[in-house]
Design a protein around this motif. Structure first.
Motif, PDB file in Angstrom:
ATOM      1  N   LEU A  21     -15.275 -17.629 -10.622  1.00 43.98           N
ATOM      2  CA  LEU A  21     -14.522 -18.376  -9.633  1.00 43.98           C
ATOM      3  C   LEU A  21     -15.405 -19.448  -9.003  1.00 43.98           C
ATOM      4  O   LEU A  21     -16.581 -19.220  -8.752  1.00 43.98           O
ATOM      5  N   SER A  22     -14.820 -20.599  -8.757  1.00 49.58           N
ATOM      6  CA  SER A  22     -15.492 -21.687  -8.059  1.00 49.58           C
ATOM      7  C   SER A  22     -14.513 -22.203  -7.009  1.00 49.58           C
ATOM      8  O   SER A  22     -13.412 -22.625  -7.344  1.00 49.58           O
ATOM      9  N   LEU A  23     -14.918 -22.144  -5.735  1.00 55.35           N
ATOM     10  CA  LEU A  23     -14.034 -22.543  -4.643  1.00 55.35           C
ATOM     11  C   LEU A  23     -14.564 -23.785  -3.942  1.00 55.35           C
ATOM     12  O   LEU A  23     -15.779 -23.982  -3.850  1.00 55.35           O
ATOM     13  N   THR A  24     -13.651 -24.603  -3.435  1.00 53.50           N
ATOM     14  CA  THR A  24     -14.075 -25.765  -2.662  1.00 53.50           C
ATOM     15  C   THR A  24     -14.694 -25.272  -1.354  1.00 53.50           C
ATOM     16  O   THR A  24     -14.232 -24.294  -0.776  1.00 53.50           O
ATOM     17  N   PRO A  25     -15.735 -25.939  -0.892  1.00 53.26           N
ATOM     18  CA  PRO A  25     -16.307 -25.546   0.403  1.00 53.26           C
ATOM     19  C   PRO A  25     -15.323 -25.846   1.529  1.00 53.26           C
ATOM     20  O   PRO A  25     -14.463 -26.715   1.395  1.00 53.26           O
ATOM     21  N   ALA A  36     -11.343 -23.264  -8.966  1.00 53.08           N
ATOM     22  CA  ALA A  36     -10.990 -22.924 -10.340  1.00 53.08           C
ATOM     23  C   ALA A  36     -11.305 -21.464 -10.614  1.00 53.08           C
ATOM     24  O   ALA A  36     -12.213 -20.881 -10.024  1.00 53.08           O
ATOM     25  N   TRP A  37     -10.550 -20.894 -11.531  1.00 54.86           N
ATOM     26  CA  TRP A  37     -10.721 -19.509 -11.957  1.00 54.86           C
ATOM     27  C   TRP A  37     -10.757 -19.490 -13.472  1.00 54.86           C
ATOM     28  O   TRP A  37      -9.923 -20.102 -14.132  1.00 54.86           O
ATOM     29  N   TRP A  38     -11.746 -18.778 -14.036  1.00 58.67           N
ATOM     30  CA  TRP A  38     -11.900 -18.684 -15.486  1.00 58.67           C
ATOM     31  C   TRP A  38     -11.745 -17.213 -15.881  1.00 58.67           C
ATOM     32  O   TRP A  38     -12.708 -16.460 -15.889  1.00 58.67           O
ATOM     33  N   PRO A  39     -10.521 -16.769 -16.179  1.00 61.93           N
ATOM     34  CA  PRO A  39     -10.312 -15.367 -16.530  1.00 61.93           C
ATOM     35  C   PRO A  39     -10.931 -15.039 -17.890  1.00 61.93           C
ATOM     36  O   PRO A  39     -11.186 -15.924 -18.700  1.00 61.93           O
ATOM     37  N   TYR A  40     -11.150 -13.758 -18.135  1.00 56.94           N
ATOM     38  CA  TYR A  40     -11.719 -13.288 -19.391  1.00 56.94           C
ATOM     39  C   TYR A  40     -10.653 -13.095 -20.465  1.00 56.94           C
ATOM     40  O   TYR A  40     -10.973 -13.013 -21.647  1.00 56.94           O
ATOM     41  N   SER A  41      -9.381 -12.980 -20.055  1.00 56.33           N
ATOM     42  CA  SER A  41      -8.291 -12.746 -21.001  1.00 56.33           C
ATOM     43  C   SER A  41      -6.997 -13.323 -20.423  1.00 56.33           C
ATOM     44  O   SER A  41      -6.987 -13.872 -19.333  1.00 56.33           O
ATOM     45  N   ARG A  42      -5.926 -13.141 -21.165  1.00 51.00           N
ATOM     46  CA  ARG A  42      -4.599 -13.570 -20.706  1.00 51.00           C
ATOM     47  C   ARG A  42      -3.775 -12.361 -20.243  1.00 51.00           C
ATOM     48  O   ARG A  42      -2.561 -12.390 -20.259  1.00 51.00           O
ATOM     49  N   ASP A  43      -4.448 -11.321 -19.804  1.00 48.14           N
ATOM     50  CA  ASP A  43      -3.815 -10.101 -19.321  1.00 48.14           C
ATOM     51  C   ASP A  43      -3.848 -10.118 -17.790  1.00 48.14           C
ATOM     52  O   ASP A  43      -4.857  -9.755 -17.180  1.00 48.14           O
ATOM     53  N   LEU A  44      -2.752 -10.551 -17.170  1.00 52.01           N
ATOM     54  CA  LEU A  44      -2.711 -10.667 -15.708  1.00 52.01           C
ATOM     55  C   LEU A  44      -2.957  -9.342 -15.008  1.00 52.01           C
ATOM     56  O   LEU A  44      -3.578  -9.299 -13.951  1.00 52.01           O
ATOM     57  N   GLU A  45      -2.480  -8.264 -15.587  1.00 55.32           N
ATOM     58  CA  GLU A  45      -2.646  -6.956 -14.959  1.00 55.32           C
ATOM     59  C   GLU A  45      -4.124  -6.565 -14.866  1.00 55.32           C
ATOM     60  O   GLU A  45      -4.533  -5.902 -13.924  1.00 55.32           O
ATOM     61  N   VAL A  54     -11.931 -10.492  -4.598  1.00 52.82           N
ATOM     62  CA  VAL A  54     -12.872 -11.498  -4.089  1.00 52.82           C
ATOM     63  C   VAL A  54     -12.194 -12.377  -3.054  1.00 52.82           C
ATOM     64  O   VAL A  54     -12.751 -12.650  -1.985  1.00 52.82           O
ATOM     65  N   LEU A  55     -10.994 -12.835  -3.357  1.00 54.05           N
ATOM     66  CA  LEU A  55     -10.298 -13.753  -2.451  1.00 54.05           C
ATOM     67  C   LEU A  55      -9.834 -13.078  -1.172  1.00 54.05           C
ATOM     68  O   LEU A  55      -9.739 -13.728  -0.134  1.00 54.05           O
ATOM     69  N   ASP A  56      -9.539 -11.779  -1.223  1.00 58.41           N
ATOM     70  CA  ASP A  56      -9.175 -11.055   0.004  1.00 58.41           C
ATOM     71  C   ASP A  56     -10.285 -11.160   1.038  1.00 58.41           C
ATOM     72  O   ASP A  56     -10.027 -11.306   2.232  1.00 58.41           O
ATOM     73  N   GLU A  57     -11.531 -11.115   0.583  1.00 64.04           N
ATOM     74  CA  GLU A  57     -12.681 -11.215   1.492  1.00 64.04           C
ATOM     75  C   GLU A  57     -12.852 -12.631   2.023  1.00 64.04           C
ATOM     76  O   GLU A  57     -13.243 -12.838   3.161  1.00 64.04           O
ATOM     77  N   ALA A 124     -17.795 -24.855 -17.207  1.00 63.03           N
ATOM     78  CA  ALA A 124     -18.672 -25.229 -16.088  1.00 63.03           C
ATOM     79  C   ALA A 124     -18.285 -26.599 -15.534  1.00 63.03           C
ATOM     80  O   ALA A 124     -18.242 -26.798 -14.312  1.00 63.03           O
ATOM     81  N   ARG A 125     -17.974 -27.558 -16.422  1.00 63.79           N
ATOM     82  CA  ARG A 125     -17.547 -28.887 -15.957  1.00 63.79           C
ATOM     83  C   ARG A 125     -16.240 -28.791 -15.179  1.00 63.79           C
ATOM     84  O   ARG A 125     -16.083 -29.403 -14.126  1.00 63.79           O
ATOM     85  N   LEU A 126     -15.293 -28.018 -15.699  1.00 62.11           N
ATOM     86  CA  LEU A 126     -14.006 -27.867 -15.033  1.00 62.11           C
ATOM     87  C   LEU A 126     -14.145 -27.166 -13.683  1.00 62.11           C
ATOM     88  O   LEU A 126     -13.515 -27.565 -12.703  1.00 62.11           O
ATOM     89  N   MET A 127     -14.972 -26.127 -13.622  1.00 65.04           N
ATOM     90  CA  MET A 127     -15.156 -25.403 -12.361  1.00 65.04           C
ATOM     91  C   MET A 127     -15.781 -26.310 -11.308  1.00 65.04           C
ATOM     92  O   MET A 127     -15.388 -26.279 -10.141  1.00 65.04           O
ATOM     93  N   ALA A 128     -16.725 -27.125 -11.714  1.00 66.11           N
ATOM     94  CA  ALA A 128     -17.370 -28.039 -10.768  1.00 66.11           C
ATOM     95  C   ALA A 128     -16.382 -29.112 -10.301  1.00 66.11           C
ATOM     96  O   ALA A 128     -16.309 -29.430  -9.110  1.00 66.11           O
ATOM     97  N   ALA A 129     -15.609 -29.663 -11.221  1.00 65.15           N
ATOM     98  CA  ALA A 129     -14.667 -30.728 -10.867  1.00 65.15           C
ATOM     99  C   ALA A 129     -13.553 -30.214  -9.963  1.00 65.15           C
ATOM    100  O   ALA A 129     -13.116 -30.916  -9.053  1.00 65.15           O
TER     101      ALA A 129
END
Length: 191
Positions: A21-25, A36-45, A54-57, A124-129
């Motif tokens: 995960l990469s979040l804007t400051p 941006a979020w880069w999941p490991y799979s296409r399994d939402l569950e 992570v986002l709850d915190e 990495a480019r997408l997460m930064a952008a």
């Protein structure tokens, strides 16, 4: 109808790995995306629990998520996350590469979803952008830009491989290697 999950990582592995995960400051500059979020799979569950944890915190309890069904083969109605359920909805009007997260108490966030099969350098480019504060680029803009960058990199590598395969020789406009002239020996002069 039979649905097959396109998994790039087993469900157990996805649950154990931290969310990529990469979040804007936090700034006063509001942009189109909140990161941006880069999941490991296409399994939402399997993918939503680590993300929501992570986002709850960071943002407060995530209560609802919306996706476009184009990128997710199975969309569960609810996903259990740390003692509560996150409701999952889908909209075909939503951009396929965007995830919308909602919290009853804190608001809404839009994340670029980077396809799991994306190469690490491109991710990495997408997460930064996507994490640039105040950016006016949408998920579609970023994905189109990355596709163009990827094509440029592949074309450059292909040209370099062609150059190396020719021994560094230039091609003549007629398709054959251009004639080479020997360099003068010491003592000889150019004329």
């Amino acid at each position: 109808m039979t649905t097959t999950l396109d998994r790039t990582a087993p469900r157990d592995l996805a649950a154990e790995l931290p969310a990529r995960l990469s979040l804007t400051p936090k700034t006063t500059l509001a942009g189109r995306l909140d990161g941006a979020w880069w999941p490991y799979s296409r399994d939402l569950e399997a993918e939503l629990p680590p993300l929501a944890a992570v986002l709850d915190e960071v943002w407060g309890r995530i209560t609802r998520v919306t996706v476009n069904p184009t990128r997710w083969p199975v969309i569960p109605r609810k996903v259990p996350v740390a003692g509560h359920a996150v409701h999952v909805g889908w909209f075909t009007e939503q951009h396929p590469d965007k995830l919308i997260l909602l919290s009853y108490t804190a608001g809404r966030w839009d994340l670029l979803v980077i396809p799991p099969e994306t190469e690490p350098a491109a991710a990495a480019r997408l997460m930064a952008a996507a994490a640039i504060p105040g950016s006016v680029l949408t998920a579609g803009d970023l994905m189109a830009d990355e596709a163009a960058i990827g094509r440029g990199i592949r074309d450059g590598l292909r040209r370099e491989a062609s150059w190396e395969g020719e021994g560094g020789a230039c091609m003549s406009p007629f398709g054959s290697l251009a004639g080479r002239r020997a360099l003068p020996l010491p003592g000889n002069t150019w004329r």
